[in-house]
Design a protein around this motif. Structure first.
Motif, mmCIF file in Angstrom:
data_model
loop_
_atom_site.group_PDB
_atom_site.id
_atom_site.type_symbol
_atom_site.label_atom_id
_atom_site.label_comp_id
_atom_site.label_asym_id
_atom_site.label_seq_id
_atom_site.Cartn_x
_atom_site.Cartn_y
_atom_site.Cartn_z
ATOM 1 N N GLU A 61 0.824 -1.209 0.000
ATOM 2 C CA GLU A 61 0.000 0.000 0.000
ATOM 3 C C GLU A 61 0.856 1.256 0.000
ATOM 4 N N GLU A 62 1.939 1.226 0.767
ATOM 5 C CA GLU A 62 2.825 2.396 0.800
ATOM 6 C C GLU A 62 3.456 2.633 -0.564
ATOM 7 N N ASN A 63 3.893 1.533 -1.207
ATOM 8 C CA ASN A 63 4.482 1.680 -2.542
ATOM 9 C C ASN A 63 3.452 2.183 -3.550
ATOM 10 N N LEU A 64 2.217 1.647 -3.452
ATOM 11 C CA LEU A 64 1.179 2.058 -4.391
ATOM 12 C C LEU A 64 0.797 3.520 -4.202
ATOM 13 N N LYS A 65 0.760 3.991 -2.955
ATOM 14 C CA LYS A 65 0.448 5.401 -2.723
ATOM 15 C C LYS A 65 1.441 6.299 -3.433
ATOM 16 N N HIS A 66 2.712 5.965 -3.284
ATOM 17 C CA HIS A 66 3.748 6.775 -3.914
ATOM 18 C C HIS A 66 3.620 6.726 -5.439
ATOM 19 N N ASP A 76 -10.851 4.038 1.084
ATOM 20 C CA ASP A 76 -10.992 5.436 0.686
ATOM 21 C C ASP A 76 -10.049 5.810 -0.447
ATOM 22 N N LEU A 77 -8.795 5.319 -0.375
ATOM 23 C CA LEU A 77 -7.846 5.638 -1.438
ATOM 24 C C LEU A 77 -8.250 4.964 -2.749
ATOM 25 N N ALA A 78 -8.701 3.721 -2.662
ATOM 26 C CA ALA A 78 -9.133 3.023 -3.876
ATOM 27 C C ALA A 78 -10.375 3.675 -4.477
ATOM 28 N N ALA A 79 -11.217 4.308 -3.655
ATOM 29 C CA ALA A 79 -12.403 4.988 -4.176
ATOM 30 C C ALA A 79 -12.011 6.154 -5.069
#
Length: 498
Positions: free
Chosen positions: A142-147, A459-462
């Protein structure tokens, strides 16, 4: 003595005659008896032959029926044998399937047991439970995907801003200025009602001379098909189509249809339509309260009455834009007359864009400049779709009023079939994404509300899902205005106090 002798002679003669007659009678009776005996024998023989023939026919029919019954019995027996074989085969297959299912269940149980052992061994070696390992792995991913998402979204935004002007010109020139392909049938065809189907033959004329004359003089195609009591006029030029409609209605009313009369009626219809366009343009200027417009521009305003864009009448749209721009100008304290004038003339290029190449913005600005409109009106016309920068507040208000008039619900009509198709495609696009539970197209297809499964979409995926949905809509759909995508994620926790 002589008398006695004569009497005796006559008596003998009579007796001889009576004897001969009796003998003849006996002979005749014998012959009759012989003939009747022969006829009786013949009748008996014929009856016996007929009885024999009928008996043979009855025997033959009986044999045929017995053979047919035997064949039917053999077929029934054969079918019963085949059914028995099939039943035996099905029973064998069912038994085999039961055995296979039992073996598969045993194999699945063995695999589940082996997997449990492997998971227990992995947890023992890693000193972590399955849930702990999954949490650590998901946190890192998740951290990698956020970046990565932040970088990609920033790149996409930069790219979109760089290509915004180019995309806007393409969309405006291909989708807004011209009538969309899905609506051509609604804006290029007029219907003329006929008093009876017999009138179709008179319109066609001998060897088609009447219909050829009418098509040549008006430049419009006449479509005469099986539609009862109606003729279709097809053409891209709305003015020519209106002239053809007026001329044809007059010819039908007059009843005299021949090439010379057609030419006369087309000339009269041309003058009538031109006068009607002039009167319509003057009424539009009076309705808005603008005066001093060049007569040629007034005629062009009247032509807009016969032009539509996505089913919206362009003249009514121009009047609405003028009123909206005037209201906003009065609220802001700027030049109301300038805003109304520019709003009324902002789409004047659409009156001749079928005859002159280029976008209607450029055509309208050139027309306004040619007929000596001031530079602020010309700038508002040229800038109302963002092709150039506006130099006045009134130009910005005209662009805003144009967007409001075109995008408001109900402004642009669609056929029921196209409307339902667009709503269905909107919902299908949203439902194609993983994690979507339900979706609803609302606001006449201008908004799509998507209900997602909270355990699959956070929430982030939304945020990412909303972005992906609108990109797919832009790629796969053609629509006026804009479509809003709203993602709704709800988590409910329920407990009871006992």
């Amino acid at each position: 003595m002589g008398a006695i002798g004569g009497y005796t002679a006559r008596k003998r003669t009579a007796e001889a005659q009576i004897g001969s007659a009796e003998e003849e009678a006996r002979r005749i009776i014998a012959e009759a008896q012989e003939r009747s005996s022969a006829e009786k024998k013949e009748s008996i023989l014929e009856a016996k032959e007929e009885i024999h023939r009928m008996r043979q026919e009855l025997d033959r029919d009986t044999k045929e029926r017995r053979s047919e019954i035997a064949r039917q019995e053999r077929r029934v027996v054969q079918k019963e044998e085949n059914l028995d074989k099939k039943m035996d085969s099905l029973e064998k297959k069912e038994q085999q399937l039961i055995k296979k299912e039992a073996r598969l269940n045993e194999s699945q149980a063995e695999l589940d047991l082996m997997q449990e052992k492997e998971n227990a061994e992995l947890e023992r070696v890693a000193a972590l439970s399955k849930e702990e390992a999954r949490s650590i792995l998901m946190a890192e991913v998740e951290e990698n995907l956020k970046h990565d998402k932040a970088i990609r979204i920033k790149e996409y935004e930069t790219q979109i801003k760089d290509e915004a002007d180019k995309k806007a010109r393409e969309i405006i020139s291909m989708a807004i200025q011209r009538s969309a392909a899905d609506h051509v049938a609604e804006t290029t065809v007029s219907v003329v009602n006929l008093p009876s189907d017999d009138m179709k033959g008179r319109i066609i004329g001998r060897e088609g001379r009447n219909i050829r004359a009418l098509e040549t003089l008006t430049g419009v195609d006449l479509i005469i098909d099986d539609t009862p009591e109606a003729v279709l006029l097809s053409g891209f030029d709305p003015i020519r189509r209106e002239i053809a409609r007026v001329a044809l209605e007059r010819l039908i009313t007059d009843g005299r249809i021949h090439p010379a009369r057609i030419e006369e009626m087309v000339e009269k219809a041309t003058r009538e339509v031109e006068n009607r366009m002039k009167e319509t343009g003057e009424q539009a200027t009076f309705q808005v309260g603008i005066h001093g417009i060049h007569p040629e521009l007034i005629k062009l305003l009247g032509r807009l009455k016969y032009r539509t864009s996505y089913g919206q009448n362009v003249l009514n749209h121009s009047i609405e834009v003028a009123k909206l721009a005037g209201i906003m100008a009065s609220e802001l304290g700027v030049d109301v007359n300038l805003a109304k004038r520019a709003g009324l003339l902002h789409d004047i290029g659409k009156a001749v864009d079928h005859e002159i190449e280029g976008p209607h913005v450029t055509i309208g600005a050139d027309l306004a400049k040619r007929y000596r409109e001031n530079k602020y009106v010309v700038n508002a016309i040229a800038a109302h779709h963002g092709d150039i920068e506006p130099i006045t507040v009134e130009a910005v208000l005209v662009a805003a009023a144009d967007a409001v008039s075109a995008a408001r619900p109900g402004a642009r009509r669609e056929s029921l079939e196209m409307y339902l198709k667009r709503l269905k495609m909107l919902e299908e696009i949203a439902e194609s994404f993983d994690g979507v539970e339900r979706c609803f197209a609302i606001q006449a297809g201008r908004e799509i509300r998507v209900m997602v499964k909270p355990e699959k979409i956070d929430d982030l995926a939304a945020v990412t899902l909303a972005h992906d949905i609108v990109k797919r809509i832009e790629k796969d759909l053609e629509y006026p205005g804009q479509v809003k995508a709203t993602i709704i994620r709800e988590t409910r926790v329920v407990d009871y106090a006992k």
